[in-house]
Scaffold this motif. Structure first.
Motif, PDB file in Angstrom:
ATOM      1  N   CYS A  33     -92.250  46.783 -33.597  1.00 54.79           N
ATOM      2  CA  CYS A  33     -92.914  46.548 -34.883  1.00 54.79           C
ATOM      3  C   CYS A  33     -94.209  47.340 -34.972  1.00 54.79           C
ATOM      4  N   GLY A  34     -94.840  47.612 -33.835  1.00 61.36           N
ATOM      5  CA  GLY A  34     -96.007  48.490 -33.776  1.00 61.36           C
ATOM      6  C   GLY A  34     -97.322  47.841 -34.132  1.00 61.36           C
ATOM      7  N   ARG A  35     -98.370  48.499 -33.710  1.00 61.97           N
ATOM      8  CA  ARG A  35     -99.741  47.997 -33.882  1.00 61.97           C
ATOM      9  C   ARG A  35    -100.146  47.837 -35.343  1.00 61.97           C
ATOM     10  N   HIS A  36     -99.522  48.593 -36.237  1.00 59.63           N
ATOM     11  CA  HIS A  36     -99.917  48.544 -37.643  1.00 59.63           C
ATOM     12  C   HIS A  36     -99.104  47.527 -38.452  1.00 59.63           C
ATOM     13  N   ALA A  37     -98.264  46.753 -37.784  1.00 56.73           N
ATOM     14  CA  ALA A  37     -97.471  45.739 -38.481  1.00 56.73           C
ATOM     15  C   ALA A  37     -98.394  44.639 -39.002  1.00 56.73           C
ATOM     16  N   SER A  38     -98.083  44.163 -40.181  1.00 61.87           N
ATOM     17  CA  SER A  38     -98.835  43.023 -40.721  1.00 61.87           C
ATOM     18  C   SER A  38     -98.437  41.777 -39.938  1.00 61.87           C
ATOM     19  N   ASP A  39     -99.201  40.716 -40.107  1.00 56.53           N
ATOM     20  CA  ASP A  39     -98.867  39.470 -39.413  1.00 56.53           C
ATOM     21  C   ASP A  39     -97.465  38.995 -39.795  1.00 56.53           C
ATOM     22  N   ILE A  40     -97.132  39.089 -41.060  1.00 60.15           N
ATOM     23  CA  ILE A  40     -95.806  38.651 -41.505  1.00 60.15           C
ATOM     24  C   ILE A  40     -94.725  39.530 -40.893  1.00 60.15           C
ATOM     25  N   GLU A  41     -94.968  40.835 -40.773  1.00 61.47           N
ATOM     26  CA  GLU A  41     -93.979  41.731 -40.165  1.00 61.47           C
ATOM     27  C   GLU A  41     -93.738  41.406 -38.695  1.00 61.47           C
ATOM     28  N   TRP A  42     -94.807  41.163 -37.916  1.00 59.46           N
ATOM     29  CA  TRP A  42     -94.563  40.863 -36.503  1.00 59.46           C
ATOM     30  C   TRP A  42     -93.922  39.495 -36.342  1.00 59.46           C
ATOM     31  N   MET A  43     -94.234  38.567 -37.223  1.00 62.34           N
ATOM     32  CA  MET A  43     -93.583  37.250 -37.142  1.00 62.34           C
ATOM     33  C   MET A  43     -92.083  37.390 -37.385  1.00 62.34           C
ATOM     34  N   GLU A  44     -91.725  38.186 -38.385  1.00 64.15           N
ATOM     35  CA  GLU A  44     -90.309  38.419 -38.669  1.00 64.15           C
ATOM     36  C   GLU A  44     -89.631  39.135 -37.512  1.00 64.15           C
ATOM     37  N   PHE A  45     -90.335  40.095 -36.895  1.00 68.05           N
ATOM     38  CA  PHE A  45     -89.769  40.793 -35.748  1.00 68.05           C
ATOM     39  C   PHE A  45     -89.494  39.817 -34.606  1.00 68.05           C
ATOM     40  N   LEU A  46     -90.473  38.983 -34.257  1.00 64.05           N
ATOM     41  CA  LEU A  46     -90.286  38.031 -33.163  1.00 64.05           C
ATOM     42  C   LEU A  46     -89.116  37.091 -33.460  1.00 64.05           C
ATOM     43  N   ALA A  47     -89.002  36.645 -34.703  1.00 57.95           N
ATOM     44  CA  ALA A  47     -87.914  35.742 -35.081  1.00 57.95           C
ATOM     45  C   ALA A  47     -86.552  36.424 -34.974  1.00 57.95           C
ATOM     46  N   SER A  48     -86.518  37.748 -35.140  1.00 53.88           N
ATOM     47  CA  SER A  48     -85.245  38.478 -35.121  1.00 53.88           C
ATOM     48  C   SER A  48     -84.692  38.680 -33.715  1.00 53.88           C
ATOM     49  N   THR A  49     -85.497  38.410 -32.702  1.00 50.20           N
ATOM     50  CA  THR A  49     -85.027  38.561 -31.324  1.00 50.20           C
ATOM     51  C   THR A  49     -84.455  37.220 -30.849  1.00 50.20           C
ATOM     52  N   SER A  50     -83.777  37.245 -29.752  1.00 46.30           N
ATOM     53  CA  SER A  50     -83.226  35.998 -29.201  1.00 46.30           C
ATOM     54  C   SER A  50     -84.143  35.412 -28.133  1.00 46.30           C
ATOM     55  N   ASP A  51     -85.357  35.973 -28.004  1.00 45.37           N
ATOM     56  CA  ASP A  51     -86.289  35.536 -26.973  1.00 45.37           C
ATOM     57  C   ASP A  51     -87.089  34.316 -27.410  1.00 45.37           C
TER      58      ASP A  51
END
Length: 137
Positions: free
Chosen positions: A38-56
């Motif tokens: 998602c990268g350092r420039h991801a917004s808070d909402i973008e990184w939250m969505e990224f984390l949710a998209s993983t199975s971790d």
């Protein structure tokens, strides 16, 4: 299950790497936002969505308590089913080595929180005598 600890832009990459060294021997892993797709420039909402998209299983670490006050971010955090800790303001004024040592010192308490059902957000104070307190999310 292996726990992954996510450090956002409001934390230092050095803090993530230092705590990550400790977590590695426990079978866990720490990642700073700069090192994720998602990268350092991801917004808070973008990184939250990224984390949710993983199975971790993720535990988020932030120095920004506004995450609980911004309606869109609160909703995204809840929707993503995340577990999180907010570092109290005193962390921002404390050298990295002390931040890391204090997080590691409190790790047994923090790890116990990860057994709770998400979503949740707790504040970790910088004082030994203060307890970890739950924040509304």
């Amino acid at each position: 299950m292996k726990l992954r600890v996510f450090f956002d832009n409001n934390t230092s990459p050095v803090l993530a790497e230092t705590v990550g060294g400790y977590l590695k021997h426990l079978g866990h892993r720490a990642d700073h936002i700069r090192d994720l797709p998602c990268g350092r420039h991801a917004s808070d909402i973008e990184w939250m969505e990224f984390l949710a998209s993983t199975s971790d299983e993720w535990l988020t670490v932030t120095g920004d308590a506004r995450i609980q006050k911004n309606k869109a971010e609160r909703a995204a955090f809840r929707k993503a089913g995340l577990k999180g800790i907010v570092l109290a303001n005193a962390y921002q004024k404390t050298p990295i080595n002390r931040q890391a040592s204090f997080l590691i010192w409190r790790w047994p308490e923090i790890q116990a929180l990860t057994k709770l059902a998400p979503p949740f957000l707790f504040e970790v104070p910088m004082r030994n005598s203060s307890g970890i307190r739950q924040l509304p999310i």
